[in-house]
Write a protein that holds these residues in place. Structure first.
Motif, short mmCIF file in Angstrom:
data_model
loop_
_atom_site.label_atom_id
_atom_site.label_comp_id
_atom_site.label_asym_id
_atom_site.label_seq_id
_atom_site.Cartn_x
_atom_site.Cartn_y
_atom_site.Cartn_z
N GLN A 73 -5.09 -0.43 -4.57
CA GLN A 73 -4.79 1.03 -3.77
C GLN A 73 -6.08 1.76 -3.30
N ARG A 74 -6.85 1.58 -4.25
CA ARG A 74 -8.16 2.32 -4.03
C ARG A 74 -9.18 1.72 -3.33
N PHE A 75 -9.22 0.18 -3.43
CA PHE A 75 -9.98 -0.55 -2.72
C PHE A 75 -9.59 -0.61 -1.27
N THR A 76 -8.22 -0.80 -0.97
CA THR A 76 -7.70 -0.58 0.36
C THR A 76 -7.95 0.78 1.16
N THR A 77 -7.84 1.83 0.29
CA THR A 77 -8.23 2.94 0.80
C THR A 77 -9.66 3.21 1.29
N LEU A 78 -10.73 2.67 0.31
CA LEU A 78 -12.11 2.57 0.76
C LEU A 78 -12.18 1.82 2.06
N THR A 79 -11.57 0.67 2.32
CA THR A 79 -11.61 -0.37 3.49
C THR A 79 -11.14 0.53 4.69
N LEU A 80 -10.08 1.23 4.52
CA LEU A 80 -9.37 1.91 5.59
C LEU A 80 -10.41 3.15 6.15
N LEU A 81 -10.95 3.54 5.06
CA LEU A 81 -11.98 4.62 5.26
C LEU A 81 -13.26 4.08 6.09
N ALA A 82 -13.58 2.94 5.81
CA ALA A 82 -14.70 2.17 6.81
C ALA A 82 -14.22 2.05 8.06
N PHE A 83 -13.02 1.70 8.24
CA PHE A 83 -12.47 1.34 9.72
C PHE A 83 -12.67 2.60 10.19
N ALA A 84 -12.00 3.89 9.62
CA ALA A 84 -11.84 5.20 10.29
C ALA A 84 -13.58 5.50 10.80
N TYR B 251 0.91 -1.08 0.05
CA TYR B 251 -0.03 0.04 0.05
C TYR B 251 0.70 1.28 0.12
N ALA B 252 0.67 2.26 -0.92
CA ALA B 252 1.45 3.22 -1.08
C ALA B 252 0.83 4.61 -1.26
N TRP B 253 -0.69 4.94 -0.92
CA TRP B 253 -1.17 5.99 -1.09
C TRP B 253 -0.80 6.85 0.19
N GLY B 254 -0.38 8.22 0.05
CA GLY B 254 -0.08 9.21 1.03
C GLY B 254 -0.99 10.12 0.99
N ILE C 232 -1.08 2.11 8.56
CA ILE C 232 -1.36 2.99 9.59
C ILE C 232 -1.46 4.37 9.17
N ASN C 233 -0.50 4.65 8.55
CA ASN C 233 -0.29 6.14 7.90
C ASN C 233 -1.51 6.30 6.85
N GLY C 234 -1.89 5.69 6.05
CA GLY C 234 -3.24 5.81 5.40
C GLY C 234 -4.55 5.92 6.13
N TYR C 235 -4.65 5.18 7.10
CA TYR C 235 -5.87 5.23 8.03
C TYR C 235 -5.61 6.54 8.86
N THR C 236 -4.49 6.82 9.55
CA THR C 236 -4.36 8.19 10.24
C THR C 236 -4.71 9.50 9.28
N LEU C 237 -4.38 9.49 8.28
CA LEU C 237 -4.95 10.53 7.15
C LEU C 237 -6.10 10.43 6.82
N LEU C 238 -6.87 9.37 6.52
CA LEU C 238 -8.09 9.39 6.34
C LEU C 238 -8.98 9.90 7.27
N GLU C 239 -8.81 9.29 8.67
CA GLU C 239 -9.46 9.89 10.08
C GLU C 239 -9.20 11.47 10.15
N LYS C 240 -8.02 11.92 9.83
CA LYS C 240 -7.92 13.27 9.80
C LYS C 240 -8.59 14.05 8.59
N GLY C 241 -8.77 13.60 7.70
CA GLY C 241 -9.19 14.17 6.41
C GLY C 241 -10.92 14.13 6.68
N LEU C 242 -11.42 12.58 7.32
CA LEU C 242 -12.90 13.11 7.62
C LEU C 242 -13.33 13.97 8.69
N LEU C 243 -12.29 14.05 9.64
CA LEU C 243 -12.71 14.99 10.93
C LEU C 243 -12.70 16.41 10.21
N ALA C 244 -11.93 16.67 9.18
CA ALA C 244 -11.68 18.03 8.60
C ALA C 244 -12.96 18.43 8.22
#
Length: 679
Positions: A92-103, A44-47, A159-171
């Motif tokens: 990469q996109r599917f993993t990001t959407l899954t992490l978004l659901a976790f967040a 996973y490489a999305w930043g 972990i970094n992707g998840y953290t960025l998603l949580e930050k972006g959603l809260l924003a």
């Protein structure tokens, strides 16, 4: 939830298949199918850039066209026999959407969001042979505290992707609920299922051509791991898969010496106690035992060390993954890349005529596994051992381009262990006890380096590097590698290429010369067919020029003749130059083709110099090289011999061309009569 079946699509083979199924994001995340990210896919490489762009794109569409469906891309899959979908493209996109659901699920559980995530019960995406990534997914889904996951035991990119998603959603603030409503119901992704009979090798080739750059060697690794996964004994299976991964990771960086891919304990056991310049395992079982012993030693050492609380706080423990692997600066440049190197290893191991072109990498390894279908596991283990041994041999006995102290040069060096605090690179073959004597223009190390560099600059491409394959083949099969024996093997290899192929009226095949030791005939000046292969436009390979330069250099070293020759270094000079020009300027006479194009009037120089000097007279060319010669430098030694002869005769005519040619051909004739081991 949207889960719409697309129309049937006709494929090139005439068969019809359900090509595309359109899913809403919610439907995809709830899909009861299992999706697997295969081993060959990149981690996973999305930043921050990609994640913020995804959130912004959905937000923009939701605000500007709230009633329209937003198409987010495709998910290309291949359905395996067990019904699981292998993700070929879109991971990469599917993993990001899954992490978004976790967040979102975590935010809802902590009352930081009112978005209802009760419908999301478990991830349907997992990772093949990547335990660290799978465990990270599991811990994130179960909402473990992030601070406990910031260790090397977890995939920090996830972990970094998840953290960025949580930050972006809260924003998003009060826009979050509307954003999620639109994301899960109106945003769709198309799942494209490739037909069962799809040639995945070709598919990867297409993806590479369009810029995705899937690494084929990662596909090979995954396929070899899948073979080891068939081992029934669970301990053997786990150990074998881990050992393949360890060896693969250690060897894949062609710029780094392979020892640095192992822990210090493992280096002492595999590459020699307090040495690191040997290769001690004799087979795969020995290698596995060494790795097991190193692990035991490390565990025992850890258990016997008693630390005070202050010591623990001052120096927190490292995980094995971060402490074991040494990151070294890229001081060396390799003559080949990893994908092509794998083919060399396969050819050396099987002694079969494997194509040395990484465009055929997957095909060659599929054939290897198929040819060993009765004992696939043992075949993979043999390759793992051969890969590590060949990389050790490559690092220690094949030249590299070294960058040190602001200079670059060819080097032939091995890693040397002085003590726990000090390791360094020294000449592979030292002619005296001075380990620090790295340079110089004499000795076995220098002579082997010169011949290897002569062969390399003659074939600078990454594919079909037959000289490298021949060198590895001989090294792999030597019981004891000595400088004299290695040099004899290399010189015989060069003679096979020059006299058995490039200057032969019946050119031999590379495979036959290397693996069947096909003999060559002594070079015969009376053989007109062979002589014709020395004419301009007919010379097959520049090794004809470079090997001649090597022979001239050897003669000078032996007889202490000339510093210009002894300090000579091979470089990439690929342009064949007429010393007397084809198209002379200022009314100078034109030579007949028979004299103009003969070997005595030809030499190698750089392409830029050829463009500049091409039509100048020999005297002007000589003047151009005067400064370089005064500085003990020259493009090629054959050119230097031509200039010296012209200085003696004060002209360059048909007479000097013939005299120089006869002199050079005599060097070939004498050398071609030498036999391996009788020099």
């Amino acid at each position: 939830m949207s889960n719409k079946q697309a129309p049937y699509q006709q494929y090139n083979d005439g068969t019809a298949s359900k090509a595309i199924t359109s899913f809403s994001v919610k439907a995809l995340l709830c899909d009861t199918s299992r999706y697997l990210v295969p081993m060959y896919q990149r981690n996973y490489a999305w930043g921050e850039g990609e994640i913020n762009q995804l959130i912004q794109d959905v937000l923009d569409y939701q605000q500007s066209k709230p009633n329209q469906t937003y198409y987010i891309g495709t998910l290309v899959v291949f359905e395996r026999d067990d019904g699981c979908f292998e993700v070929i493209d879109g991971q990469q996109r599917f993993t990001t959407l899954t992490l978004l659901a976790f967040a979102l699920k975590r935010l809802s559980s902590t009352n930081k969001s009112t978005v209802d995530m009760g419908w999301y019960n478990a991830p349907n995406l997992n990772f093949e042979s990547r335990q660290k990534s799978s465990i990270t997914f599991e811990r994130l889904f179960h909402r473990d505290a992030i601070k406990h996951l910031i260790t090397d035991e977890y995939n920090q990119d996830l972990i970094n992707g998840y953290t960025l998603l949580e930050k972006g959603l809260l924003a998003l603030g009060d826009k979050l609920e509307g954003f999620c409503e639109y994301l899960f119901k109106k945003v769709e992704i198309a799942r494209v299922s490739v037909p069962k009979d799809t040639d995945l090798n070709h598919y990867f080739e297409v993806m590479n051509n369009r810029g995705e750059q899937l690494e084929k060697h990662e596909v090979v690794k995954a396929r070899l791991m899948s073979v080891l996964n068939e081992i029934t004994d669970p301990d053997d299976r786990e150990q074998s898969i881990q050992l393949l991964g360890k060896v693969w990771n250690a060897t894949a960086n062609m710029e780094r010496y392979v020892q640095y891919g192992f822990s210090p304990e493992e280096r002492h056991l595999i590459f020699g106690k307090d040495d690191w310049g040997q290769f001690t395992p004799r087979c795969y079982a020995d290698l596995a035992a060494s790795i097991g012993e190193a692990t035991t030693q490390k565990n025992e050492c850890t258990q016997t060390i008693s630390l005070t609380l202050n010591e623990i706080l001052a120096k927190p423990p490292q995980s094995s993954s971060s402490a074991d692997i040494t990151l070294t600066p890229e001081r060396f440049n390799s003559v080949i890349n990893f994908s092509n190197f794998l083919l060399h290893v396969l050819r050396v191991l099987t002694k079969q005529d494997i194509a040395l072109d990484d465009k055929r990498l997957l095909e060659q390894f599929d054939a290897y596994v198929k040819d060993n279908s009765n004992d696939k596991v043992n075949a993979v283990k043999k390759f793992v051992f051969a890969l590590l041994k060949c990389k050790y041999l490559f690092d220690q006995y094949i030249i590299k381009r070294e960058f040190s102290d602001g200079k670059d040069k060819w080097s032939l060096k091995k890693l040397y262990f002085y003590n726990k605090e000090s390791q360094s690179y020294i000449n592979t073959f030292n002619d005296n006890d001075d380990l620090e004597s790295e340079d110089g223009f004499e000795g076995n190390n220098r002579q082997i380096l010169m011949l290897l560099s002569a062969m390399h600059v003659s074939t600078p491409t990454l594919v079909y590097k037959h000289w490298l394959n021949g060198a590895l083949f001989h090294l792999f099969n030597m019981d004891r590698i000595t400088p004299r024996l290695y040099l004899q093997k290399l010189e015989n290899l060069a003679r096979q290429f020059v006299y058995g192929r490039f200057l032969s009226e019946s050119p031999s095949d590379y495979y036959q010369m290397i693996y069947q030791n096909e003999r060559y005939l002594a070079f015969d000046l009376s053989n007109q067919s062979a002589m014709a292969r020395l004419h301009y436009g007919v010379i097959e390979n520049n090794l004809v020029f470079n090997y001649l330069d090597y022979l001239l250099w050897c003669d000078s070293i032996q007889n202490k003749k000339d510093d210009v020759i002894t300090q000579f270094e091979f470089t990439f000079r690929s342009s064949v130059e007429h010393f007397y020009p084809q198209h002379p300027l200022d009314g100078h006479r034109v030579l007949a083709d028979a004299d103009l194009h003969r070997f005595g009037n030809l030499c190698l120089i750089s392409h830029s110099k050829n463009s500049k000097l091409s039509n100048l007279q020999p005297t002007a060319k000589r003047d151009h090289f005067k400064a370089a010669i005064a500085d003990k430098s020259i493009d090629t030694l054959k050119l230097y011999e031509m200039i010296k002869l012209m200085n003696t005769a004060n002209e360059w005519t048909e007479t000097q061309i013939d005299e120089h040619e006869q002199s050079m051909l005599t060097v070939f004739v004498n050398d071609s009569k030498k036999e391996l081991g009788n020099e």
